[in-house]
Design a protein around this motif. Structure first.
Motif, short mmCIF file in Angstrom:
data_model
loop_
_atom_site.label_atom_id
_atom_site.label_comp_id
_atom_site.label_asym_id
_atom_site.label_seq_id
_atom_site.Cartn_x
_atom_site.Cartn_y
_atom_site.Cartn_z
N ASP A 55 0.86 -1.22 0.22
CA ASP A 55 0.08 -0.09 0.08
C ASP A 55 0.75 1.31 0.01
O ASP A 55 1.92 1.39 0.43
CB ASP A 55 -0.94 0.01 1.27
N ASP A 56 0.51 2.20 -0.75
CA ASP A 56 1.23 3.55 -0.64
C ASP A 56 0.83 4.35 0.61
O ASP A 56 -0.52 4.61 0.76
CB ASP A 56 0.85 4.44 -1.78
N PRO A 57 1.64 4.57 1.36
CA PRO A 57 1.35 5.20 2.57
C PRO A 57 0.95 6.52 2.39
O PRO A 57 0.37 7.19 3.42
CB PRO A 57 2.66 5.40 3.12
N TYR A 58 1.00 7.15 1.47
CA TYR A 58 0.37 8.59 1.12
C TYR A 58 -1.02 8.65 0.53
O TYR A 58 -1.74 9.65 0.53
CB TYR A 58 1.44 9.53 0.39
N LEU A 59 -0.92 7.55 -0.11
CA LEU A 59 -2.45 7.49 -0.87
C LEU A 59 -3.78 7.17 0.07
O LEU A 59 -4.84 7.78 -0.23
CB LEU A 59 -2.15 6.20 -2.07
N THR A 60 -3.25 6.31 1.00
CA THR A 60 -4.46 6.08 2.08
C THR A 60 -5.04 7.27 2.77
O THR A 60 -6.16 7.61 2.72
CB THR A 60 -4.08 4.85 2.84
N PRO A 61 -4.02 8.03 3.26
CA PRO A 61 -4.86 9.34 3.97
C PRO A 61 -5.13 10.19 2.95
O PRO A 61 -6.24 10.98 3.18
CB PRO A 61 -3.37 9.93 4.64
N ALA A 62 -4.75 10.39 1.65
CA ALA A 62 -5.24 11.34 0.86
C ALA A 62 -6.66 10.86 0.32
O ALA A 62 -7.53 11.76 0.32
CB ALA A 62 -4.37 11.36 -0.67
N ALA A 66 -10.29 12.97 0.98
CA ALA A 66 -11.08 13.21 0.07
C ALA A 66 -12.47 12.87 0.56
O ALA A 66 -13.50 13.39 -0.01
CB ALA A 66 -10.58 12.62 -1.10
N LEU A 67 -12.67 11.80 1.18
CA LEU A 67 -14.01 11.27 1.61
C LEU A 67 -14.56 12.24 2.61
O LEU A 67 -15.68 12.27 2.77
CB LEU A 67 -13.89 9.80 1.68
#
Length: 139
Positions: A55-62, A66-67
């Protein structure tokens, strides 16, 4: 009658062995590793789950942000562009005091110096009189 009033029992500790006892299972041989036939190159030998680190550690919080947007204002309300920091324009130093202000400052300085000299003279004469009084001389 000639004995002690309080009899202390003698404490005989067990004898101390000169060599420490071997640990449990000491007589068992050291286990060996399985041969190369037990090695499977397709098995995950690291001990971590196979999907760990994918998993990308920056993509999950982004995606979460967004949600669920924050109720706080954005972090960059300075008006500068988000790409990088731009320095504010150079501000000129304040102009030097004008000639009239300089003259007034010099006059005040002269007055303060004159008052300090007068106070010094008064204190010196007072101290001289005090010294002569202490020595016993009359004025």
């Amino acid at each position: 009658m000639g004995g002690p009033s309080h009899v202390v029992p003698e404490n005989d500790p067990p004898p101390v062995p000169y060599a420490p006892s071997p640990p449990v299972g000491f007589d068992n041989p050291i286990p060996t590793y399985p041969g190369s036939s037990g090695y499977n190159p397709f098995e995950n030998p690291s001990g971590y789950p196979s999907d760990y680190g994918t998993d990308d550690p920056y993509l999950t919080p982004a995606q979460y942000n967004a949600l669920y947007p924050s109720s706080c204002p954005p972090v960059y309300p300075t008006g500068y562009p988000v790409q990088g920091y731009q320095y504010p324009p150079y501000q000129q130093p304040p102009p030097p005091p004008q000639q009239e202000q300089t003259q007034e400052i010099l006059q005040r300085l002269d007055r303060v110096e004159h008052e300090a000299n007068e106070t010094k003279k008064k204190h010196n004469s007072f101290l001289k009189g005090l010294a002569s009084l202490i020595k016993g001389k009359k004025k």
